[in-house]
Structure formats: C-alpha cells, structure tokens
Design an enzyme around this catalytic site. Structure first.
Site, PDB file in Angstrom:
ATOM      1  N   ASP A   1       0.470  -1.426   0.095  1.00 45.84           N
ATOM      2  CA  ASP A   1      -0.196  -0.337  -0.276  1.00 45.84           C
ATOM      3  C   ASP A   1       0.863   1.290  -0.300  1.00 45.84           C
ATOM      4  OD1 ASP A   1      -2.420   1.869   0.511  1.00 45.84           O
ATOM      5  OD2 ASP A   1      -3.204  -0.210   0.947  1.00 45.84           O
TER       6      ASP A   1
ATOM      7  N   ASN B   1      -5.442  -4.900  -6.528  1.00 39.54           N
ATOM      8  CA  ASN B   1      -7.243  -4.102  -6.226  1.00 39.54           C
ATOM      9  C   ASN B   1      -6.452  -2.665  -5.771  1.00 39.54           C
ATOM     10  OD1 ASN B   1      -9.185  -3.668  -4.101  1.00 39.54           O
ATOM     11  ND2 ASN B   1      -7.425  -3.645  -2.549  1.00 39.54           N
TER      12      ASN B   1
ATOM     13  N   TYR C   1     -12.266   8.192 -13.670  1.00 34.17           N
ATOM     14  CA  TYR C   1     -12.374   6.764 -13.252  1.00 34.17           C
ATOM     15  C   TYR C   1     -13.175   5.822 -14.168  1.00 34.17           C
ATOM     16  CZ  TYR C   1     -13.324   3.086  -9.286  1.00 34.17           C
ATOM     17  OH  TYR C   1     -13.267   2.387  -7.892  1.00 34.17           O
TER      18      TYR C   1
ATOM     19  N   LYS D   1     -11.383   1.868 -15.322  1.00 30.74           N
ATOM     20  CA  LYS D   1     -11.774   1.106 -14.599  1.00 30.74           C
ATOM     21  C   LYS D   1     -12.158   0.139 -16.078  1.00 30.74           C
ATOM     22  CE  LYS D   1     -11.045   1.446  -9.952  1.00 30.74           C
ATOM     23  NZ  LYS D   1      -9.907   0.705  -9.773  1.00 30.74           N
TER      24      LYS D   1
ATOM     25  N   THR E   1     -15.771   1.438   2.531  1.00 31.50           N
ATOM     26  CA  THR E   1     -14.590   1.523   2.627  1.00 31.50           C
ATOM     27  C   THR E   1     -14.754   2.965   3.080  1.00 31.50           C
ATOM     28  OG1 THR E   1     -14.161   1.815   0.534  1.00 31.50           O
ATOM     29  CG2 THR E   1     -14.419   0.038   1.244  1.00 31.50           C
TER      30      THR E   1
END
Length: 259
Positions: free
Chosen positions: A39, A92, A156, A160, A191
């Site tokens: 991360d 991810n 975005y 994707k 999240t």
C-alpha cells in the site's frame, strides 16, 4: 478431503492497507496464505499485518505506489524473496477522482487517475503474468464504472473500462503460462474511499450478512468473490469481469423510482 484453499500458497494484495484489500489480506491469511500487503500508506499496510498476526497468520508489509514500475517489481521481489514464490496476485490498489462533471475535470487529474488505476495496474499485470507459478491466478479490481458510465467520475470510469479490456485481452497470455486473470467490478462499497468508516474485523464467510437489494456492500463481501477467483475452485474462469453489485445493474428500477 477439502482443505484451506490457500495452504502453502503465497499471495500479493495491493491496496491492502484498508477497505477491500485489508479484508482480502486477512481472509487469504485465514485460508492459509502467506501474504504480502502492499500500500502507498505504509502504516495502513502494517496495521493489516498486525491483524493477520493476531490470528496466527504470516504477512509482511511494503510501501508501494503502483504508478511506479520499480515499486511494482519490488512487491513481487519481496514475495519471492520472503516466501519463495507467488501463487495469487490481487491487484486491488487504485484511487477515485473528486466527484464532478466532465467539464470540471482537470487534465492533470485525468492523467493521475489513468497513471494509477490503468497504467499502474497494467504494470502489476505484467509482473503477475511473468512471475505467478503455474496454477496461479491474478484478480484485478475494476468497478461497475468499468461496465457503464459514471457522469460524476469520467476519468475513473475510463480507467476502469480500460482494466476490463486489459483483463479480457490478457487471458490468453496468462493461459499460455498455466495461469488465469479475471476482474471484479464492485458497485457501492462501504469503505474509506467512498466516505465511510471501514471495519477492521472480518467475519466467518458463512455468516457474512446479505446486502440489501441494489444496496451498498461491505469490503468483505467483495473480498470473498476475489478469493474465489484467486483460488483453484474457479479454475474454469479466465478473462472475465464479474459484477458484484447486489443486482444494481440487473434490471431497470421500479417505474415509481424513475418518475
């Protein structure tokens, strides 16, 4: 006899310091994997490792910006050096743009979103193809925004959509090496990235609550699908993009909701 699906396996999770990545990292460890938690937020990744260790699992944290070719290589290097190889790569990590219409989208914002979400994941896919052991699997986190448009997040959505195309196009290259690649396309997930407080704890997978119809999902509900696609239990699935959306895109909403 059935056994934990990731016994003696090594898994990489990018974006493992929070949200879906944290849930997936913990679940992989519970199922027997040794996990490399990557991360850009190193304290977040280290916290995930602490949660894994508290359950008796094995994991190591690394700070990595997936937009960097060198950082992507370092993630895979660490997995091989520390644990001896790589069987599962959950790519991810990503970022979301500030919500706003197309006319308000600055070029530098567009470029950064593409650099991280699309180019950065591409770099990870190249590492995964070259370094996964036979029988291994790569899963990429795309989005429902990779299936339909997103008026408040056009950059975005572009990134994707690109990931879905990348996964479909890479399936044959992975198959040549005895490995697989698939994408997951989550809908709304509770999240930090979507402005909610993510939970650290994970549940027994057989006791994870059902989401509401067309409702938001938990990080673990997404992670469970990723684990299936990373495991040998999904050996017949390659080059696919799986929606995880509580039926959000399955049908038009009731007419009363549209009028």
């Amino acid at each position: 006899m059935s056994r934990a699906p990731f016994n003696d396996k090594v898994a990489i999770v990018t974006g493992g310091g929070s949200g879906i990545g944290r849930a997936a990292s913990q679940r992989l460890a519970v199922e027997g994997a040794q996990v490399v938690v990557a991360d850009i937020d190193l304290p977040g990744a280290e916290r995930t490792v602490e949660l894994i260790a508290a359950r008796g699992g094995q994991a190591v944290a690394i700070r990595a910006d997936i937009a960097s070719e060198q950082d992507n290589q370092a993630i895979f290097d660490l997995a091989e050096e520390r644990f001896g190889g790589i069987d599962a790569a959950f790519l991810n990590a990503g970022m979301i743009q500030p919500y706003g219409p197309l006319e308000a989208l600055a070029l530098e914002t567009f470029d950064r979103i593409i650099a991280v979400n699309l180019r950065g994941t591409y770099l990870g896919v190249q590492q995964a193809r070259a370094r996964l052991r036979p029988g291994g699997s790569c899963v990429v986190t795309a989005s429902l925004s990779g299936v339909i448009g997103f008026a408040e997040g056009p950059a975005y959505a572009v990134s994707k959509h690109g990931l879905v195309g990348l996964v479909r196009s890479a399936a044959s290259a992975f198959a040549e090496r005895g490995t697989r690649i698939n994408a997951i396309c989550p809908g709304m997930v509770l999240t930090g990235m979507t402005g909610t407080v993510g939970l650290e704890a994970i549940d027994d997978p057989d006791e994870v609550a059902d989401p509401a119809y067309r409702g938001a999902l938990s990080a673990q509900q997404i992670a469970e699908v990723a684990l299936f696609l990373l495991s040998r239990r999904s050996a017949g699935i390659n080059g696919q993009a799986q929606n995880i959306d509580a039926a959000l895109l399955s049908a038009f909403p009731p007419l009363a909701d549209m009028l």
